[in-house]
Design a protein around this motif. Structure first.
Motif, short mmCIF file in Angstrom:
data_model
loop_
_atom_site.label_atom_id
_atom_site.label_comp_id
_atom_site.label_asym_id
_atom_site.label_seq_id
_atom_site.Cartn_x
_atom_site.Cartn_y
_atom_site.Cartn_z
N LEU A 269 0.78 -1.21 0.16
CA LEU A 269 0.01 0.06 0.17
C LEU A 269 0.79 1.43 0.02
O LEU A 269 0.63 2.07 -0.80
CB LEU A 269 -0.86 -0.14 1.35
N LEU A 270 1.90 1.32 0.95
CA LEU A 270 2.55 2.74 1.13
C LEU A 270 3.48 2.88 -0.22
O LEU A 270 3.56 4.11 -0.66
CB LEU A 270 3.43 2.61 2.26
N MET A 274 3.56 6.18 -2.81
CA MET A 274 4.55 7.07 -3.02
C MET A 274 4.55 7.22 -4.26
O MET A 274 5.45 8.20 -5.00
CB MET A 274 5.98 6.35 -2.38
N GLN A 275 4.36 6.05 -5.20
CA GLN A 275 4.55 6.05 -6.53
C GLN A 275 3.52 7.10 -7.26
O GLN A 275 3.66 7.48 -8.36
CB GLN A 275 4.46 4.76 -7.32
N ALA A 276 2.30 7.38 -6.49
CA ALA A 276 1.48 8.17 -6.97
C ALA A 276 2.05 9.58 -7.09
O ALA A 276 2.60 10.21 -5.97
CB ALA A 276 0.21 8.22 -6.11
N GLY A 277 1.84 10.44 -8.30
CA GLY A 277 2.60 11.83 -8.39
C GLY A 277 1.98 12.85 -7.34
O GLY A 277 2.55 13.80 -6.90
N ASP A 278 0.67 12.65 -7.16
CA ASP A 278 0.13 13.80 -6.37
C ASP A 278 -0.01 13.30 -5.05
O ASP A 278 -0.93 13.97 -4.31
CB ASP A 278 -1.47 14.18 -7.02
N PHE A 279 0.59 12.40 -4.34
CA PHE A 279 0.42 11.91 -3.06
C PHE A 279 1.59 12.65 -2.31
O PHE A 279 2.69 12.18 -2.53
CB PHE A 279 0.55 10.36 -2.91
N THR A 280 1.46 13.50 -1.43
CA THR A 280 2.29 14.12 -0.65
C THR A 280 2.42 13.62 0.97
O THR A 280 1.57 13.00 1.36
CB THR A 280 2.03 15.82 -0.48
N ASN A 336 -7.34 12.13 -3.89
CA ASN A 336 -6.02 11.70 -4.19
C ASN A 336 -5.85 10.23 -4.20
O ASN A 336 -4.80 9.82 -4.03
CB ASN A 336 -4.94 12.43 -3.17
N VAL A 337 -6.93 9.36 -4.12
CA VAL A 337 -6.97 8.01 -4.14
C VAL A 337 -7.01 7.47 -5.49
O VAL A 337 -7.78 7.60 -6.29
CB VAL A 337 -8.15 7.59 -3.32
N SER A 338 -5.56 6.97 -6.02
CA SER A 338 -5.44 6.53 -7.32
C SER A 338 -5.78 5.21 -7.42
O SER A 338 -6.04 4.39 -6.49
CB SER A 338 -4.15 6.91 -7.92
N ALA A 339 -6.14 4.39 -8.51
CA ALA A 339 -6.67 3.17 -8.99
C ALA A 339 -5.16 2.17 -8.51
O ALA A 339 -5.69 0.96 -8.34
CB ALA A 339 -6.80 2.74 -10.28
N ALA A 340 -3.79 2.75 -8.41
CA ALA A 340 -2.79 1.77 -8.14
C ALA A 340 -3.03 1.39 -6.75
O ALA A 340 -2.40 0.39 -6.61
CB ALA A 340 -1.47 2.59 -8.24
N ILE A 341 -3.39 2.11 -5.62
CA ILE A 341 -3.56 1.54 -4.48
C ILE A 341 -4.80 0.90 -4.22
O ILE A 341 -4.86 0.16 -2.91
CB ILE A 341 -3.26 2.92 -3.50
N GLY A 389 -13.07 5.16 -4.34
CA GLY A 389 -11.94 6.40 -4.42
C GLY A 389 -12.39 7.85 -3.65
O GLY A 389 -11.74 8.76 -4.03
N GLY A 390 -13.85 7.79 -2.84
CA GLY A 390 -14.07 9.19 -2.61
C GLY A 390 -14.85 8.77 -1.47
O GLY A 390 -15.55 7.82 -1.25
N VAL A 391 -15.27 10.14 -0.80
CA VAL A 391 -16.32 9.94 0.11
C VAL A 391 -17.81 10.31 -0.30
O VAL A 391 -18.08 11.50 -0.77
CB VAL A 391 -16.14 10.85 1.36
N THR A 392 -18.48 9.42 -0.48
CA THR A 392 -20.06 9.53 -1.12
C THR A 392 -20.99 9.82 -0.19
O THR A 392 -20.78 9.80 1.26
CB THR A 392 -20.10 8.12 -1.95
N GLN A 393 -22.00 10.00 -0.45
CA GLN A 393 -23.25 10.18 0.46
C GLN A 393 -23.59 8.96 1.15
O GLN A 393 -23.83 8.97 2.49
CB GLN A 393 -24.44 10.65 -0.34
N GLN A 394 -23.54 7.91 0.59
CA GLN A 394 -23.60 6.53 1.35
C GLN A 394 -22.71 6.29 2.60
O GLN A 394 -23.03 5.78 3.44
CB GLN A 394 -23.61 5.39 0.48
#
Length: 538
Positions: A269-270, A274-280, A336-341, A389-394
């Motif tokens: 996971l980590l 780290m490989q995701a470009g927009d993950f700081t 910032n949750v990508s499909a890679a993780i 990949g995100g916080v939805t209403q559900q």
């Protein structure tokens, strides 16, 4: 048995009839319970009620004469009445019967049940009277006819388009040879039963070989024991509990399962993050807060320690605040949750769900069982978050309902501890603290994911999300929810219906405590009925 009949009606395509059956059976059950309650109340008022058999008026003994009239009328009615209903259903009520095996099976089923009712109620030994025969016929005709008419109107109410009803019946049709075989075999069995009863009543029983008698006795015992399925499930449950308890106490297994969790977290996971470009670094800190406060195995120790070490009001506040802070941290991660993780996070969430559910199963201490139940709730949310990949209403409704449910359970636990000083060996609170038992049982139902509470609606909406596909993951989520529900149900059974300690003074909920717990239940009901129309960052 009635639930089985409802499932049969669904299998035949008679969905409206199944719903009507459910409603009608509910009224019948309510009547039964009201009558039982009336008898119990009468018995409590008068200890001599019901009267002893010795005080009853003695009736003359002796064998009743066999009535050919009653037997013949019952046999003919159970053969002719369904055909009358069949013609009436098609001609008067406009129920589609052409190319509709489902309707024919339902009418055939009416024949079977009416035959059983006559055999059971009259025993074919009533006096030879036309009044008895007429009463039997009118009662049967009235009940079956009224049921059929009401079912037809209910079908028209739910499905105004008759083409839909006909389509459902055609879709549920059996192959022709199988349909004829089932109907013929059942009809032959019923007619044979009538003939055998007639022969026995005339002291002319059929002679059978000894091996047939032994087979029938064994078959009767097998059916009486429900195919031994209850014994099998009981033994299976004990074996599973023993195995889980052994694994929970096995040091090597605990080391191995935690190493597997850390491998997924640190090795899969980590690096993907780290490989995701927009993950700081900020996102990494948010993820750390989220995984600690919205607990996820193997970093669930902080949540577990906070709930088991703290006491009283601080523990209740932590139960409420920690998942909320974790949820806020997750909302900061959602863009910032990508499909890679996604694969690693799904795998870690499923491992956390199974581990926490199985661990909660063998816990004896109530606080640890509730804590592991909360971890299982969080794992399901992480699994859903990995898919969307995100916080939805559900997700918002789910985490709100989860926080309210766990907070309410721990608040109820705090009430018991304040009263009795212990919860692990206390029982019988349904008798000594009825108001607490009522509210706590509703909270347990909410934790089990039963309607109309928030966890039920949120979980259903989550499973119906367009990103969720039918796969083995759903089996894991279903098993987690099932085991968690069993743990909460077992907890309620132990606290409310266990052995009562009479040497400890019991005091029920105060107005303030009752208002707090009632407020939690009201909020859970509001979440369960709230529409998913509000705007949420996604």
């Amino acid at each position: 048995a009635q639930m089985g009949y409802m499932i049969m009606e669904c299998g035949l395509g008679a969905f409206a009839l199944a719903i009507f059956h459910l409603v009608a059976h509910g009224f019948f059950k309510a009547t039964i319970f009201l009558n039982c309650g009336d008898v119990i109340q009468a018995a409590r008022r008068d200890p001599r009620y019901p009267p002893l058999l010795s005080n009853l008026k003695k009736t003359p003994t002796g064998e009743k004469k066999f009535s050919r009239l009653t037997w013949g009328a019952g046999f003919v009615m159970t053969l002719i009445l369904p055909f009358i209903i069949l013609l009436a259903a098609h001609g008067v009520l406009n129920i589609p019967l052409i190319n509709s095996q489902g309707a024919i099976i339902l009418l055939f089923f009416a024949w079977v049940t009416s035959s059983q009712a006559i055999l059971t109620l009259n025993r074919l030994q009533a006096i030879s009277s036309w009044k008895v025969t007429a009463a039997m016929f009118l009662t049967l005709l009235g009940v079956v006819g009224t049921y059929l008419f009401a079912a037809e109107r209910f079908t028209h109410f739910l499905y105004p388009n008759k083409a839909h009803v006909a389509f459902f019946f055609r879709a549920a049709a059996l192959p022709g040879f199988l349909f004829d075989l089932i109907v013929s075999a059942t009809a032959s069995a019923i007619i044979a039963g009538w003939v055998i009863i007639y022969a026995k009543a005339h002291q002319q029983p059929f002679k059978t070989h000894e091996w047939i008698n032994r087979f029938l006795i064994r078959l009767y015992v097998l059916l009486l024991k429900r195919l031994y399925l209850e014994d099998f499930y009981g033994r299976l449950g004990r074996k599973i509990s023993t195995g889980i308890d052994w694994l929970d106490k096995n040091l090597l297994f605990q080391i191995g399962i935690h190493l597997a969790g850390f491998f997924i977290l640190l090795g899969m996971l980590l690096p993907a993050m780290m490989q995701a470009g927009d993950f700081t670094i900020t996102h990494l800190l948010l993820f750390s807060v989220a995984i600690l406060f919205l607990p996820l195995f193997p970093l669930h120790g902080v949540y577990l320690m906070a709930l088991t070490r703290c006491k009283g009001v601080p523990r209740t506040l932590l139960v409420f605040l920690m998942p909320m802070l974790g949820g806020l941290a997750v909302s900061g991660l959602s863009p910032n949750v990508s499909a890679a993780i996604q694969p690693a996070l799904i795998l870690l969430a499923l491992l956390s769900a199974l581990y926490s559910a199985f661990t909660a199963w063998v816990q004896i201490e109530v606080t640890r069982r509730l804590a592991y139940g909360g971890i299982a709730f969080s794992a399901i949310l992480w699994w859903y978050f990995a898919h969307t990949g995100g916080v939805t209403q559900q997700a918002v409704v789910y985490i709100s309902a989860m926080v309210l449910t766990t907070s309410g359970l721990f608040l109820g636990l705090q009430v018991v501890v304040a009263r009795l000083g212990d919860t692990d060996h206390i029982g019988g609170l349904a008798q000594s603290m009825p108001r607490f038992a009522f509210v706590f049982s509703l909270l347990v139902m909410a934790a089990m994911g039963l309607p109309p509470f928030g966890l039920f609606s949120a979980l259903i909406e989550m499973l119906l999300h367009h990103t969720i596909r039918i796969s083995w993951e759903l089996w894991v989520i279903g098993l987690t929810w099932l085991m968690g529900s069993w743990c909460f149900l077992d907890l309620m059974q132990g606290l409310l219906f266990g052995s009562l300690h009479t040497n400890i003074p019991h005091r029920d909920l105060s107005r303030t405590e009752g208002a707090l717990l009632a407020g939690v239940l009201i909020l859970l009901l509001v979440l369960g009925m709230a529409p998913y129309g509000f705007v949420v960052k996604s």
